[in-house]
Design a protein around this motif. Sequence first.
Motif, PDB file in Angstrom:
ATOM      1  N   LEU A  40       0.800  -1.213  -0.102  1.00 59.43           N
ATOM      2  CA  LEU A  40      -0.229  -0.101  -0.184  1.00 59.43           C
ATOM      3  C   LEU A  40       0.768   1.253   0.111  1.00 59.43           C
ATOM      4  O   LEU A  40       0.490   2.364  -0.645  1.00 59.43           O
ATOM      5  CB  LEU A  40      -0.719  -0.139   1.147  1.00 59.43           C
ATOM      6  CG  LEU A  40      -1.956   1.162   1.305  1.00 59.43           C
ATOM      7  CD1 LEU A  40      -2.882   1.077   0.006  1.00 59.43           C
ATOM      8  CD2 LEU A  40      -2.757   1.007   2.573  1.00 59.43           C
ATOM      9  N   THR A  41       1.903   1.184   0.753  1.00 58.04           N
ATOM     10  CA  THR A  41       2.933   2.285   0.573  1.00 58.04           C
ATOM     11  C   THR A  41       3.496   2.541  -0.561  1.00 58.04           C
ATOM     12  O   THR A  41       3.213   3.814  -1.065  1.00 58.04           O
ATOM     13  CB  THR A  41       4.158   2.024   1.780  1.00 58.04           C
ATOM     14  OG1 THR A  41       3.691   1.622   2.714  1.00 58.04           O
ATOM     15  CG2 THR A  41       4.820   3.137   1.925  1.00 58.04           C
ATOM     16  N   ASP A  42       3.697   1.524  -1.561  1.00 55.91           N
ATOM     17  CA  ASP A  42       4.272   1.857  -2.828  1.00 55.91           C
ATOM     18  C   ASP A  42       3.187   2.436  -3.710  1.00 55.91           C
ATOM     19  O   ASP A  42       3.328   3.294  -4.563  1.00 55.91           O
ATOM     20  CB  ASP A  42       4.868   0.708  -3.417  1.00 55.91           C
ATOM     21  CG  ASP A  42       6.364   0.142  -2.459  1.00 55.91           C
ATOM     22  OD1 ASP A  42       6.648   1.001  -2.127  1.00 55.91           O
ATOM     23  OD2 ASP A  42       6.343  -0.976  -2.827  1.00 55.91           O
ATOM     24  N   LEU A  43       2.181   1.680  -3.524  1.00 56.56           N
ATOM     25  CA  LEU A  43       0.797   2.412  -4.234  1.00 56.56           C
ATOM     26  C   LEU A  43       0.552   3.772  -4.232  1.00 56.56           C
ATOM     27  O   LEU A  43       0.443   4.518  -4.972  1.00 56.56           O
ATOM     28  CB  LEU A  43      -0.319   1.549  -4.062  1.00 56.56           C
ATOM     29  CG  LEU A  43      -1.752   1.840  -4.784  1.00 56.56           C
ATOM     30  CD1 LEU A  43      -1.748   1.821  -6.227  1.00 56.56           C
ATOM     31  CD2 LEU A  43      -2.937   1.082  -4.171  1.00 56.56           C
ATOM     32  N   THR A  44       0.443   3.998  -2.819  1.00 50.64           N
ATOM     33  CA  THR A  44      -0.129   5.779  -2.550  1.00 50.64           C
ATOM     34  C   THR A  44       1.025   6.411  -2.942  1.00 50.64           C
ATOM     35  O   THR A  44       0.901   7.610  -3.199  1.00 50.64           O
ATOM     36  CB  THR A  44      -0.664   5.810  -1.207  1.00 50.64           C
ATOM     37  OG1 THR A  44       0.591   5.347  -0.183  1.00 50.64           O
ATOM     38  CG2 THR A  44      -1.897   5.058  -0.745  1.00 50.64           C
ATOM     39  N   THR A  52      -4.447   8.808  -4.550  1.00 51.88           N
ATOM     40  CA  THR A  52      -5.026   8.184  -3.260  1.00 51.88           C
ATOM     41  C   THR A  52      -6.418   8.575  -3.113  1.00 51.88           C
ATOM     42  O   THR A  52      -7.321   7.666  -2.762  1.00 51.88           O
ATOM     43  CB  THR A  52      -4.191   8.428  -2.275  1.00 51.88           C
ATOM     44  OG1 THR A  52      -2.658   7.972  -2.695  1.00 51.88           O
ATOM     45  CG2 THR A  52      -4.608   7.563  -0.995  1.00 51.88           C
ATOM     46  N   GLY A  53      -6.878   9.662  -3.194  1.00 55.48           N
ATOM     47  CA  GLY A  53      -8.255  10.031  -2.933  1.00 55.48           C
ATOM     48  C   GLY A  53      -9.208   9.772  -3.873  1.00 55.48           C
ATOM     49  O   GLY A  53     -10.306   9.226  -3.487  1.00 55.48           O
ATOM     50  N   VAL A  54      -8.750   9.528  -5.075  1.00 56.84           N
ATOM     51  CA  VAL A  54      -9.868   8.894  -6.369  1.00 56.84           C
ATOM     52  C   VAL A  54     -10.046   7.524  -5.734  1.00 56.84           C
ATOM     53  O   VAL A  54     -11.255   7.031  -5.899  1.00 56.84           O
ATOM     54  CB  VAL A  54      -9.078   9.046  -7.692  1.00 56.84           C
ATOM     55  CG1 VAL A  54      -9.843   8.201  -8.591  1.00 56.84           C
ATOM     56  CG2 VAL A  54      -9.306  10.481  -8.097  1.00 56.84           C
ATOM     57  N   ILE A  55      -9.151   6.648  -5.525  1.00 53.25           N
ATOM     58  CA  ILE A  55      -9.338   5.321  -5.173  1.00 53.25           C
ATOM     59  C   ILE A  55     -10.126   5.067  -3.953  1.00 53.25           C
ATOM     60  O   ILE A  55     -11.012   4.387  -3.732  1.00 53.25           O
ATOM     61  CB  ILE A  55      -7.819   4.530  -4.763  1.00 53.25           C
ATOM     62  CG1 ILE A  55      -7.093   4.597  -6.171  1.00 53.25           C
ATOM     63  CG2 ILE A  55      -7.969   3.207  -4.311  1.00 53.25           C
ATOM     64  CD1 ILE A  55      -5.969   3.926  -6.167  1.00 53.25           C
ATOM     65  N   VAL A  60     -15.370   3.962  -1.435  1.00 48.21           N
ATOM     66  CA  VAL A  60     -16.611   4.510  -0.607  1.00 48.21           C
ATOM     67  C   VAL A  60     -17.873   4.371  -1.361  1.00 48.21           C
ATOM     68  O   VAL A  60     -18.721   3.925  -1.060  1.00 48.21           O
ATOM     69  CB  VAL A  60     -16.392   5.945   0.015  1.00 48.21           C
ATOM     70  CG1 VAL A  60     -17.581   6.424   0.540  1.00 48.21           C
ATOM     71  CG2 VAL A  60     -15.243   5.898   1.024  1.00 48.21           C
ATOM     72  N   ILE A  61     -17.781   4.980  -2.482  1.00 48.42           N
ATOM     73  CA  ILE A  61     -18.933   4.672  -3.535  1.00 48.42           C
ATOM     74  C   ILE A  61     -19.519   3.334  -3.639  1.00 48.42           C
ATOM     75  O   ILE A  61     -20.563   3.040  -3.539  1.00 48.42           O
ATOM     76  CB  ILE A  61     -18.832   5.778  -4.803  1.00 48.42           C
ATOM     77  CG1 ILE A  61     -18.506   7.088  -4.316  1.00 48.42           C
ATOM     78  CG2 ILE A  61     -19.946   5.353  -5.536  1.00 48.42           C
ATOM     79  CD1 ILE A  61     -18.394   7.909  -5.629  1.00 48.42           C
ATOM     80  N   GLY A  62     -18.404   2.548  -3.813  1.00 51.73           N
ATOM     81  CA  GLY A  62     -18.772   1.260  -4.249  1.00 51.73           C
ATOM     82  C   GLY A  62     -19.218   0.500  -2.895  1.00 51.73           C
ATOM     83  O   GLY A  62     -20.353  -0.362  -2.934  1.00 51.73           O
TER      84      GLY A  62
END
Length: 70
Positions: A40-44, A52-55, A60-62
């Motif tokens: 997760l660190t590498d992803l963000t 990160t905000g879009v993900i 949350v919407i899902g």
Amino acid sequence: MDSRNERPEETRERLRQEERKNNPFGAFGDGINRAEHGSLTDLTGGLGWKGTGVILLVLVIGYVIYNIWF
């Protein structure tokens, strides 16, 4: 580079490199697991705060749609 002028990404990478120098075998198992599963660190870190905000927004919407549907 002065540590006061470092960006957060640079600070994290510098601290990661220092930890790797101080404890090379402790990070060995982490590196193997990260190579297999990702981190997760590498992803963000790669996406930045907007990505990160879009993900998070999509998750949350899902979640909300799932709770409404079921």
